[in-house]
Design an enzyme around this catalytic site. Structure first.
Site, mmCIF file in Angstrom:
data_model
loop_
_atom_site.group_PDB
_atom_site.id
_atom_site.type_symbol
_atom_site.label_atom_id
_atom_site.label_comp_id
_atom_site.label_asym_id
_atom_site.label_seq_id
_atom_site.Cartn_x
_atom_site.Cartn_y
_atom_site.Cartn_z
ATOM 1 N N LYS A 10 16.352 -2.459 -12.042
ATOM 2 C CA LYS A 10 16.425 -3.017 -10.690
ATOM 3 C C LYS A 10 15.250 -2.504 -9.843
ATOM 4 C CE LYS A 10 21.369 -2.361 -10.898
ATOM 5 N NZ LYS A 10 22.664 -2.361 -10.174
ATOM 6 N N TYR A 50 25.326 -12.049 -9.707
ATOM 7 C CA TYR A 50 26.408 -11.200 -9.198
ATOM 8 C C TYR A 50 27.587 -12.014 -8.662
ATOM 9 C CZ TYR A 50 23.796 -6.812 -9.696
ATOM 10 O OH TYR A 50 23.146 -5.705 -10.203
ATOM 11 N N ASN A 114 21.557 2.272 -8.409
ATOM 12 C CA ASN A 114 21.875 2.872 -9.716
ATOM 13 C C ASN A 114 20.954 2.386 -10.835
ATOM 14 O OD1 ASN A 114 22.920 0.357 -10.126
ATOM 15 N ND2 ASN A 114 25.039 1.003 -10.357
ATOM 16 N N HIS A 117 20.954 -2.465 -14.885
ATOM 17 C CA HIS A 117 22.120 -3.328 -15.087
ATOM 18 C C HIS A 117 22.332 -3.561 -16.568
ATOM 19 C CE1 HIS A 117 24.873 -6.774 -14.846
ATOM 20 N NE2 HIS A 117 24.121 -7.306 -15.798
ATOM 21 N N GLU A 128 24.813 -14.265 -18.622
ATOM 22 C CA GLU A 128 23.651 -13.648 -17.971
ATOM 23 C C GLU A 128 22.359 -13.931 -18.732
ATOM 24 O OE1 GLU A 128 24.772 -9.531 -17.639
ATOM 25 O OE2 GLU A 128 26.308 -9.950 -16.138
#
Ligand code: DAT
Ligand code: MG
Length: 136
Positions: A10, A50, A114, A117, A128
């Site tokens: 990310k 998401y 974080n 993913h 995805e």
């Protein structure tokens, strides 16, 4: 059974120059990288990616964050690739859930930031991967 899973580094991970670290850990685990791309995410892709979190209190800031800079997207393949990559990445909360030695456990501090993913099930992985790599 051989599986494929989506990998994202990310914007915080890219900004912190952790792409090499993340890819090295995936390779060290023994997974194969079968696709890899650096890209900027628009709101539409972010919202689809998401979609399961639509309506949650953190949804808007999550979209803002994931569209805030370049993202490294990849597909990793191998036996139990989905669980294996989730293990290497660590639990969602970098402090409460991610074990030391995992990416989130070693480098993360806040839930939103974080770093990486990973798909959480075969169904998510299929959805995805199709979304991020329609030609794969
Ligand atoms: P994961 O990324 O481990 O699959 P998730 O699918 O539950 O976790 O959530 C997606 C992302 O949304 C997560 O990586 C960080 C953010 N997020 C989850 N729960 C959050 C919370 N309570 N507050 C802020 N951000 C959150
Ligand atoms: Mg998830």
């Amino acid at each position: 059974m051989t599986e494929r899973t989506l990998v994202l580094v990310k914007p915080d991970g890219v900004e912190r120059k952790l792409i090499g670290e993340v890819l090295a850990r995936i390779e060290r685990k023994g997974l194969d990288l079968v696709a890899i791309e650096l890209r900027t995410v628009d709101r539409e892709l972010a919202a689809q990616h998401y979609a399961e979190h639509d309506g949650k209190p953190f949804f808007e800031s999550l979209l803002e964050f994931i569209t805030s800079g370049p993202v490294l997207a990849a597909v990793a393949e191998g036996p139990r690739a989905i669980a294996a990559w989730r293990q290497v990445a660590g639990g969602t909360d970098p402090v409460e859930k991610a074990a030391p030695g995992s990416i989130r456990g070693d480098f993360g501090l806040e839930v939103q930031y974080n770093l990486v993913h990973g798909s959480d099930s075969p169904e998510s992985a299929a959805r995805e991967i199709k979304l991020w790599f329609p030609n794969l």
